[in-house]
Design an enzyme around this catalytic site. Sequence first.
Site, PDB file in Angstrom:
ATOM      1  N   ASP A  53       0.857  -1.178   0.000  1.00  0.00           N
ATOM      2  CA  ASP A  53       0.000   0.000   0.000  1.00  0.00           C
ATOM      3  C   ASP A  53       0.895   1.229   0.000  1.00  0.00           C
ATOM      4  OD1 ASP A  53      -2.150   1.996   0.805  1.00  0.00           O
ATOM      5  OD2 ASP A  53      -3.281   0.127   0.948  1.00  0.00           O
ATOM      6  N   LYS A  58      -1.098   3.386   7.570  1.00  0.00           N
ATOM      7  CA  LYS A  58      -1.893   2.166   7.564  1.00  0.00           C
ATOM      8  C   LYS A  58      -0.998   0.935   7.647  1.00  0.00           C
ATOM      9  CE  LYS A  58      -5.022   1.733   4.315  1.00  0.00           C
ATOM     10  NZ  LYS A  58      -5.598   1.408   2.975  1.00  0.00           N
ATOM     11  N   LEU A 177     -17.209 -10.922  -0.192  1.00  0.00           N
ATOM     12  CA  LEU A 177     -17.168 -10.695   1.253  1.00  0.00           C
ATOM     13  C   LEU A 177     -18.403  -9.942   1.724  1.00  0.00           C
ATOM     14  CD1 LEU A 177     -13.470  -9.587   1.841  1.00  0.00           C
ATOM     15  CD2 LEU A 177     -14.425 -11.875   1.568  1.00  0.00           C
ATOM     16  N   ASN A 235     -24.816  -8.659  -6.276  1.00  0.00           N
ATOM     17  CA  ASN A 235     -25.204  -7.471  -5.525  1.00  0.00           C
ATOM     18  C   ASN A 235     -26.499  -6.864  -6.064  1.00  0.00           C
ATOM     19  OD1 ASN A 235     -23.146  -7.612  -3.692  1.00  0.00           O
ATOM     20  ND2 ASN A 235     -21.928  -5.968  -4.573  1.00  0.00           N
ATOM     21  N   GLY A 280     -37.418  -2.180   5.392  1.00  0.00           N
ATOM     22  CA  GLY A 280     -36.857  -1.194   6.301  1.00  0.00           C
ATOM     23  C   GLY A 280     -36.194  -0.045   5.584  1.00  0.00           C
ATOM     24  N   CYS A 287     -20.488  -0.893  -1.062  1.00  0.00           N
ATOM     25  CA  CYS A 287     -20.535  -1.819  -2.198  1.00  0.00           C
ATOM     26  C   CYS A 287     -21.839  -1.752  -2.976  1.00  0.00           C
ATOM     27  CB  CYS A 287     -20.275  -3.244  -1.713  1.00  0.00           C
ATOM     28  SG  CYS A 287     -18.587  -3.541  -1.149  1.00  0.00           S
TER      29      CYS A 287
END
Length: 462
Positions: A53, A58, A177, A235, A280, A287
């Site tokens: 990275d 981080k 994920l 998705n 809801g 994502c």
Amino acid sequence: MTAQPLTVRTRPAEDPGADDAAPPRVSVIGTGYLGATHAAAMAALGFAVVGFDTDEAKLRALSLGKVPFYEPGLDELLTEQVEAGRLRFTSDVAEAAASADIHFICVGTPQMKTSHAADLRYVEAAVVSVVRHLRSDALVVGKSTVPVGTAERLRALVAENVPPGISAELVWNPEFLREGKAVTDTLHPDRIVLGGTSPRAEALLRTLYARPIAEGTPVVTCDLPTAELVKVSANAFLATKISFINAIAGVCEAAGADVTVLADALGHDPRIGRQFLDAGLGFGGGCLPKDIRALMHRAGELGAHRAAQLLQQVDEINMGQRERVVDLALEACGGSVLNRRVGVLGAAFKPDTDDVRDSPALNVAAALHLRGAQVTVFDPKASDTARSTFPTLGYATSPEEAVEGADVVLVLTEWAAFVESDPARLAALTHRARVIDARGKLDAGRWRAAGWEFRGLGRPAA
């Protein structure tokens, strides 16, 4: 120079347990949510992993086993793998490129500021940077969520930038994920999709995933476009399911029906299932919203206008739920929330995460604040990240503090602590015990028995 199938020696696909080759070495390019989780999981599966990275702060945190976001179990897994010497981090891309046989591209693909399209600059830069620094034959594996057609263009970039005499193959292995369950989803995936692989690349990836494959995880091999479409289609389907039940919730409210009971009845049909049928506040996060918008944009570019129109409706229904909750809060307070105290339980877009990106909860809280309400928010994990995004809201250190003196309480994230809380104890702290369950998880009878005026999306008013 065209990219050729890699020549890294590996075990044959039909014999992942053979010991005729050293284990492949792995690099993970990008150590955000996806990359940090994938790097720790690959190390846990027994491989030497280096994470790359450009964010030095981080990397220092990750090297100490500290993840800069909340994900159950990831801190512990990361610490274990760093201490075992299987996982390390670097800001030197040349080092990362030279230290591995397989390079996973795990950088973000955010929505562009000027359109619904995905911003692919980071993916393109990551691929080019790694390929230019290769010193031996390698496999480049895309895991980032990208619009269909991206991988083919990246293959051209690989061919243009690979050093002379080096063979590099680019394939796609999408991630699936779920925030809050990312460690389990990586170590024990429900499917592994391998797109555009040569026989040797497939064999190498089967070696990497030998343990989950041995556990029974199915492997789907396909072409590059199919692999690119799997994640965004998944998705989009989930988003459609959520928006469908939210649309039906509007019918239930108009007819006096209960959408929670209706969803239970629908869920018994094995063709439908109960998951993602909770009416809801709708979906959010980093994502689903951007992915369905990117798919909508790409479908339009390809002339697949029916898909684009469907996704437009899905997005509009989802966003409309936020307005509906604001309207319920206004109604509960007699038409105005000016100078009214509003207690908000939940800031994260879903429980078991501190992610507030495109959070419906914070969107509603901010909308009420703009209408003059005194809004106090509590979230078990996301209060700090919420404060950095919406510093003008008030923040509490407990549910009790959030509801104290409230004219109305909104449950906007379905944390177990909120669902299982004692409604009588909370009612005693409010100015007036009025609650809006925007996630459909509270027991309406129990809360009403404790003295609350209860409203829920798609549920009878009394």
